[in-house]
Scaffold this motif. Structure first.
Motif, mmCIF file in Angstrom:
data_model
loop_
_atom_site.group_PDB
_atom_site.id
_atom_site.type_symbol
_atom_site.label_atom_id
_atom_site.label_comp_id
_atom_site.label_asym_id
_atom_site.label_seq_id
_atom_site.Cartn_x
_atom_site.Cartn_y
_atom_site.Cartn_z
ATOM 1 N N TRP A 1 0.811 -1.173 -0.028
ATOM 2 C CA TRP A 1 -0.070 -0.032 -0.068
ATOM 3 C C TRP A 1 0.815 1.280 0.075
ATOM 4 N N LEU A 2 2.025 1.202 0.827
ATOM 5 C CA LEU A 2 2.806 2.285 0.767
ATOM 6 C C LEU A 2 3.648 2.608 -0.650
ATOM 7 N N GLY A 3 3.716 1.363 -1.412
ATOM 8 C CA GLY A 3 4.274 1.590 -2.685
ATOM 9 C C GLY A 3 3.236 2.398 -3.690
ATOM 10 N N GLY B 1 3.592 5.647 -5.398
ATOM 11 C CA GLY B 1 3.498 5.664 -7.053
ATOM 12 C C GLY B 1 2.538 6.670 -7.566
ATOM 13 N N LYS B 2 1.417 6.965 -6.663
ATOM 14 C CA LYS B 2 0.486 8.075 -7.072
ATOM 15 C C LYS B 2 0.898 9.414 -6.692
ATOM 16 N N ALA B 3 1.857 9.668 -5.791
ATOM 17 C CA ALA B 3 2.654 10.821 -5.782
ATOM 18 C C ALA B 3 1.365 11.784 -5.029
ATOM 19 N N GLY B 4 0.596 11.537 -4.407
ATOM 20 C CA GLY B 4 -0.394 12.177 -3.837
ATOM 21 C C GLY B 4 0.069 12.626 -2.331
ATOM 22 N N PRO B 5 -0.499 13.866 -1.726
ATOM 23 C CA PRO B 5 0.085 14.178 -0.403
ATOM 24 C C PRO B 5 -0.664 13.380 0.588
ATOM 25 N N PRO B 6 0.131 12.944 1.721
ATOM 26 C CA PRO B 6 -0.180 11.932 2.690
ATOM 27 C C PRO B 6 -1.250 12.639 3.302
ATOM 28 N N TRP C 1 -2.332 6.119 1.323
ATOM 29 C CA TRP C 1 -1.584 6.509 2.537
ATOM 30 C C TRP C 1 -2.234 5.779 3.808
ATOM 31 N N ASP C 2 -3.529 6.161 3.927
ATOM 32 C CA ASP C 2 -4.224 5.746 5.102
ATOM 33 C C ASP C 2 -4.568 4.181 5.182
ATOM 34 N N ALA C 3 -4.670 3.417 4.081
ATOM 35 C CA ALA C 3 -4.610 2.103 3.782
ATOM 36 C C ALA C 3 -3.374 1.431 4.530
ATOM 37 N N ALA C 4 -2.229 2.068 4.005
ATOM 38 C CA ALA C 4 -0.910 1.423 4.325
ATOM 39 C C ALA C 4 -0.822 1.641 6.058
ATOM 40 N N LEU C 5 -1.359 2.734 6.577
ATOM 41 C CA LEU C 5 -1.252 2.963 8.051
ATOM 42 C C LEU C 5 -2.029 1.949 8.777
ATOM 43 N N LEU C 6 -3.189 1.506 8.171
ATOM 44 C CA LEU C 6 -4.120 0.697 8.499
ATOM 45 C C LEU C 6 -3.427 -0.676 8.520
#
Length: 114
Positions: A70-72, A76-81, A90-95
């Motif tokens: 999810w972090l990748g 890759g989308k280069a959006g702000p966290p 970003w939130d899915a990676a944190l989850l």
């Protein structure tokens, strides 16, 4: 020889941006949560096939790998966290990382041995 007309591509690009802005934020949040639940269910399904003593540690490792995946996607989308009004990758990676650490802590405290 043909030439590229930048105005035509700009019109198409602006239409995409307009569609993204008018899209409902609850739809985006639902999509991220649904995808995260599916990836977590896949990790649980794979870990359930293993013997019980190692299942919890493998589940934590798989969830950790899912967090890196999810972090990748987020990088890759280069959006702000932060600063968005809906959930992102970003939130899915944190989850995923939080779930992995929770499974590790529960296994360490012996919750699964009972």
């Amino acid at each position: 020889m043909t030439t590229f007309h930048l105005k035509d591509g700009h019109w198409l690009w602006s239409r995409r941006q307009l569609w993204r802005r008018t899209r409902s934020t609850s739809d985006a949040t639902t999509a991220v949560i649904f995808d995260w639940v599916l990836s977590t269910a896949l990790c649980v399904g794979i870990a359930a096939l293993l013997p019980v003593p190692t299942m919890h540690w493998v589940l934590a490792a798989l969830l950790n790998l899912a967090g890196y995946a999810w972090l990748g996607v987020a990088i890759g989308k280069a959006g702000p966290p932060f600063g968005r009004d809906h959930l992102t990758a970003w939130d899915a990676a944190l989850l995923s990382f939080a779930t992995s650490f929770s499974v590790q802590a529960a296994a360490h405290f012996g919750v699964f041995n009972a």
